[in-house]
Design a protein around this motif. Structure first.
Motif, PDB file in Angstrom:
ATOM      1  N   SER A   1      -4.640  -3.808  -0.610  1.00  0.00           N
ATOM      2  CA  SER A   1      -3.940  -4.114  -1.873  1.00  0.00           C
ATOM      3  C   SER A   1      -4.845  -4.919  -2.800  1.00  0.00           C
ATOM      4  O   SER A   1      -4.863  -4.690  -4.021  1.00  0.00           O
ATOM      5  CB  SER A   1      -2.670  -4.929  -1.612  1.00  0.00           C
ATOM      6  OG  SER A   1      -1.803  -4.212  -0.803  1.00  0.00           O
TER       7      SER A   1
ATOM      8  N   ARG B   1      -1.097   7.661   1.197  1.00  0.00           N
ATOM      9  CA  ARG B   1      -2.502   7.753   0.794  1.00  0.00           C
ATOM     10  C   ARG B   1      -3.359   7.002   1.790  1.00  0.00           C
ATOM     11  O   ARG B   1      -2.939   5.936   2.269  1.00  0.00           O
ATOM     12  CB  ARG B   1      -2.690   7.102  -0.584  1.00  0.00           C
ATOM     13  CG  ARG B   1      -2.137   7.924  -1.728  1.00  0.00           C
ATOM     14  CD  ARG B   1      -2.179   7.138  -3.032  1.00  0.00           C
ATOM     15  NE  ARG B   1      -1.866   8.018  -4.148  1.00  0.00           N
ATOM     16  CZ  ARG B   1      -2.752   8.530  -4.982  1.00  0.00           C
ATOM     17  NH1 ARG B   1      -4.020   8.203  -4.879  1.00  0.00           N
ATOM     18  NH2 ARG B   1      -2.376   9.343  -5.950  1.00  0.00           N
TER      19      ARG B   1
ATOM     20  N   ARG C   1      -3.981  -4.294   5.562  1.00  0.00           N
ATOM     21  CA  ARG C   1      -3.236  -3.663   4.456  1.00  0.00           C
ATOM     22  C   ARG C   1      -3.261  -4.549   3.216  1.00  0.00           C
ATOM     23  O   ARG C   1      -3.372  -4.059   2.099  1.00  0.00           O
ATOM     24  CB  ARG C   1      -1.786  -3.412   4.884  1.00  0.00           C
ATOM     25  CG  ARG C   1      -1.660  -2.203   5.778  1.00  0.00           C
ATOM     26  CD  ARG C   1      -0.215  -1.938   6.080  1.00  0.00           C
ATOM     27  NE  ARG C   1      -0.053  -1.812   7.523  1.00  0.00           N
ATOM     28  CZ  ARG C   1       1.102  -1.764   8.154  1.00  0.00           C
ATOM     29  NH1 ARG C   1       2.214  -1.841   7.482  1.00  0.00           N
ATOM     30  NH2 ARG C   1       1.148  -1.637   9.449  1.00  0.00           N
TER      31      ARG C   1
ATOM     32  N   ARG D   1      -7.456  -2.669  -4.219  1.00  0.00           N
ATOM     33  CA  ARG D   1      -6.841  -1.780  -5.219  1.00  0.00           C
ATOM     34  C   ARG D   1      -6.653  -2.519  -6.553  1.00  0.00           C
ATOM     35  O   ARG D   1      -6.773  -1.934  -7.618  1.00  0.00           O
ATOM     36  CB  ARG D   1      -5.482  -1.279  -4.696  1.00  0.00           C
ATOM     37  CG  ARG D   1      -4.807  -0.276  -5.613  1.00  0.00           C
ATOM     38  CD  ARG D   1      -3.475   0.170  -5.073  1.00  0.00           C
ATOM     39  NE  ARG D   1      -2.556  -0.944  -4.952  1.00  0.00           N
ATOM     40  CZ  ARG D   1      -1.429  -0.920  -4.243  1.00  0.00           C
ATOM     41  NH1 ARG D   1      -1.093   0.163  -3.576  1.00  0.00           N
ATOM     42  NH2 ARG D   1      -0.648  -1.976  -4.181  1.00  0.00           N
TER      43      ARG D   1
ATOM     44  N   ASN E   1      -5.816   4.917  -1.800  1.00  0.00           N
ATOM     45  CA  ASN E   1      -5.038   3.773  -2.277  1.00  0.00           C
ATOM     46  C   ASN E   1      -5.840   2.955  -3.281  1.00  0.00           C
ATOM     47  O   ASN E   1      -5.352   2.609  -4.357  1.00  0.00           O
ATOM     48  CB  ASN E   1      -4.653   2.877  -1.102  1.00  0.00           C
ATOM     49  CG  ASN E   1      -3.213   3.055  -0.669  1.00  0.00           C
ATOM     50  OD1 ASN E   1      -2.296   2.643  -1.369  1.00  0.00           O
ATOM     51  ND2 ASN E   1      -3.024   3.703   0.463  1.00  0.00           N
TER      52      ASN E   1
ATOM     53  N   PHE F   1      -6.507   4.494  -6.674  1.00  0.00           N
ATOM     54  CA  PHE F   1      -5.314   4.879  -7.428  1.00  0.00           C
ATOM     55  C   PHE F   1      -5.312   4.426  -8.892  1.00  0.00           C
ATOM     56  O   PHE F   1      -5.070   5.238  -9.797  1.00  0.00           O
ATOM     57  CB  PHE F   1      -4.073   4.369  -6.682  1.00  0.00           C
ATOM     58  CG  PHE F   1      -2.769   4.755  -7.307  1.00  0.00           C
ATOM     59  CD1 PHE F   1      -2.323   6.058  -7.269  1.00  0.00           C
ATOM     60  CD2 PHE F   1      -1.980   3.806  -7.958  1.00  0.00           C
ATOM     61  CE1 PHE F   1      -1.114   6.419  -7.852  1.00  0.00           C
ATOM     62  CE2 PHE F   1      -0.775   4.154  -8.544  1.00  0.00           C
ATOM     63  CZ  PHE F   1      -0.339   5.465  -8.487  1.00  0.00           C
TER      64      PHE F   1
ATOM     65  N   THR G   1       0.858  -1.194   0.000  1.00  0.00           N
ATOM     66  CA  THR G   1       0.000   0.000   0.000  1.00  0.00           C
ATOM     67  C   THR G   1       0.893   1.243   0.000  1.00  0.00           C
ATOM     68  O   THR G   1       2.049   1.188   0.430  1.00  0.00           O
ATOM     69  CB  THR G   1      -0.888   0.042   1.257  1.00  0.00           C
ATOM     70  OG1 THR G   1      -0.044  -0.123   2.398  1.00  0.00           O
ATOM     71  CG2 THR G   1      -1.927  -1.052   1.253  1.00  0.00           C
ATOM     72  N   PHE G   2       0.336   2.358  -0.468  1.00  0.00           N
ATOM     73  CA  PHE G   2       1.098   3.608  -0.466  1.00  0.00           C
ATOM     74  C   PHE G   2       0.876   4.295   0.883  1.00  0.00           C
ATOM     75  O   PHE G   2      -0.253   4.710   1.180  1.00  0.00           O
ATOM     76  CB  PHE G   2       0.632   4.519  -1.609  1.00  0.00           C
ATOM     77  CG  PHE G   2       0.788   3.904  -2.973  1.00  0.00           C
ATOM     78  CD1 PHE G   2       2.001   3.373  -3.371  1.00  0.00           C
ATOM     79  CD2 PHE G   2      -0.282   3.853  -3.852  1.00  0.00           C
ATOM     80  CE1 PHE G   2       2.152   2.791  -4.626  1.00  0.00           C
ATOM     81  CE2 PHE G   2      -0.140   3.279  -5.105  1.00  0.00           C
ATOM     82  CZ  PHE G   2       1.084   2.743  -5.495  1.00  0.00           C
TER      83      PHE G   2
END
Lengths: 263, 280
Positions: free
Chosen positions: B154, B101, B150, B157, B106, B109, B97-98
């Motif tokens: 991902s 953000r 997290r 995302r 995230n 994105f 993950t970023f």
């Protein structure tokens, strides 16, 4: 009894919350009192270090009689120009060096040496090049502040986790998107460390060169008060510079918080 | 006409055909993936399992288009994969993950990169965040989430782009066994809900059996296909399946295949460590 126990367990105590601040303040007050005592009983020569109470009283005189606002404005102007310029120039240079392994290896040691060099002592050269003007102070401060930003930009970009770059690649990002949306935000915390170092160098250089060439703001004030042998005034001016630098770094912290809310 | 539709339906979502990947040159040439072939049907969940060093991650990078230079072919429809393909969504083993953000930023994105208008991308991101069970954490930053949460970010995302194939490389490797089982449930639920074609790269036996329709068992270096096992556990499936006799049977059967490979891998690592020790 039970009520107070439950209150104390649900809310941190006043000292727990503000303990570090209170301890820091008490340490400062304690050190001031110790100095006051040492000067008054003659252990420390009052012609080398004046009693802190004289310094505190001199604050008002320095502020009222020595045009402190105008001088702070002059120093702040030089600092802001040099500090912003070092960021605006340093970050792109760091990013460019990060892209080219050859140039990075060729230049990194030189930039590191530049960060360690006592540039303040090169003031005669800069005086010849730029004359006895604020320009000299700004250019010297800019050069002194440049190296940490370049080095930390390279470090931050190089330290981007490979998996984040792979996420970008898997999404078919262009190299420009990869830089602005992944590499740069990832490097930002390290770049800010560079900015903090850089701005420390800028502040030292601006006040130092003002003192050395007797031109401009707060550095010149310290010089003048020292030459008049007004020791309480000199120390009051030095503490004023410290306050200005504290304000400067609080401002930087706010900017960092705005840019990086996830710290 | 119906025969054409039937043909399209039966056409595999992805065909891995005789893939070979070598690294190095001369005496130091190492074959990481050796003539690997299998396919993945539409809506199917396939796992690739093998010991460490069997070329699983290399295969992941080839299928994801991150390693374009290889022999053989990975085909999606009529296209040979040689660069990242929009039909393949990748979930990485490491936490990806970023950190700058929050959760919804995230997840949105990939849509931001595609130029999807903000309101639409937020709606779509919200849908997938809800799907992975993080609806009340949209405004949280990754540093405020657990490792399992997290990884779910991902996954959301990756899903938000609605890829044809979800490609995952040991996404739960860093998590504890209980979290892993529960996330397995979540993955199964999402896969069944979306009829999502999924390829999972893993070294975890129970995870592979819990989630998959088929398991491709790889040999230790060079990585070849040793056997492909059909997992005929009932669907819809939950983590309750791990207590069944059939589950235990599959785990034992695949472990019989893997034991020899894992032993070879371990012996290889030990002799390499001994060599390093004698040089040191």
């Amino acid at each position: 009894m039970a009520k107070s126990a439950s209150q104390s367990s649900s809310q941190p105590s006043f000292f727990f919350r503000y303990g570090p601040e209170i301890t820091g303040l008490l340490a400062l007050v304690g050190a001031t009192l110790v100095f006051e005592l040492l000067v008054r009983i003659g252990v420390v020569n009052r012609f080398v270090i004046p009693p802190p109470s004289d310094v505190i009283l001199a604050f008002e005189r320095v502020v009222v009689e020595e045009d402190i606002l105008g001088r702070t404005g002059a120093t702040a102007f030089e600092m802001i120009i040099a500090a912003v310029a070092s960021v605006v120039v340093g970050v792109p240079i760091g990013a460019a060096l990060h892209r080219s392994a050859l140039w990075r290896r060729a230049m990194e040691d030189w930039v590191g040496a530049m960060a360690a060099a006592p540039i303040v002592l090169a003031f005669p050269l800069f005086l010849v090049l730029f004359g006895r003007s604020p320009k000299t102070i700004i250019v010297m401060a800019f050069f002194h502040g440049l190296a940490p930003i370049i080095l930390k930009t390279i470090e931050g970009l190089s330290g981007t986790r490979k998996v984040l770059i792979n996420v970008g690649r898997s999404l078919n990002m262009t190299s420009s998107q990869l830089f602005w949306k992944i590499l740069f935000p990832s490097a930002l915390p390290v770049i800010f460390t560079g900015i903090r170092l850089s701005w420390t160098f800028v502040l030292i250089t601006v006040v130092g060169v003002e003192y050395l060439i007797n031109l401009g703001g707060l550095g010149q004030l310290i010089n003048e008060l020292a030459e008049r042998y007004d020791l309480p005034g000199t120390y009051a001016a030095i503490f004023f510079v410290i306050l200005v630098s504290v304000f400067f770094f609080i401002l930087l912290e706010r900017v960092e918080l705005w840019l990086r809310p996830a710290r | 006409m119906s025969a054409v539709i039937e043909d399209i339906r039966l056409q595999p979502a992805m065909v891995v055909d005789d893939v070979v990947k070598r690294f190095g040159r001369g005496d130091e040439l190492v074959t990481a993936v050796d003539h690997v072939s299998f396919n993945v049907q539409q809506g199917e969940f396939v796992s690739v399992i093998g010991p460490s060093g069997c070329g699983k991650s290399t295969l992941f990078n080839i299928i994801g288009g991150l390693l374009g230079d290889y022999e053989g072919s990975v085909m999606i429809g009529d296209e040979r994969i040689s660069a990242p393909h929009p039909a393949v969504g990748m979930v990485f083993q490491e936490e990806s993950t970023f950190p700058w953000r929050n959760v919804i930023e995230n997840v949105a994105f990939p849509l931001e990169l595609q130029g999807v208008p903000k309101s639409e991308r937020m709606d779509r991101a919200h849908h997938f965040i809800d799907m992975v069970g993080l609806a009340s954490f949209e405004k949280n930053f990754p540093s405020q989430l657990s490792g399992g949460m997290r990884q779910r970010v991902s996954i959301a995302r990756t899903l938000v782009s609605q890829p044809k194939i979800l490609l995952m490389d040991e996404p739960f490797a860093a998590l504890d066994e209980q979290t892993r089982l529960l996330l397995g449930d979540k993955i199964t639920q999402i896969q069944q809900e979306l009829n999502q074609t999924t390829l999972l790269i893993t070294h975890n036996l129970t995870e592979a059996v819990q989630l998959s329709d088929r398991i491709v068992v790889m040999t230790y270096r060079p990585g070849k296909v040793k056997r492909i096992v059909d997992i005929k556990l009932p669907r819809p499936r939950t983590s309750d399946v791990v207590g069944s006799d059939a589950f235990g049977h599959y785990v034992a059967e695949i472990w019989n295949d893997l034991r020899e490979e894992a032993t070879r891998g371990m012996a290889d690592s030990e002799s390499a460590a001994a060599r390093r020790g004698s040089h040191g």
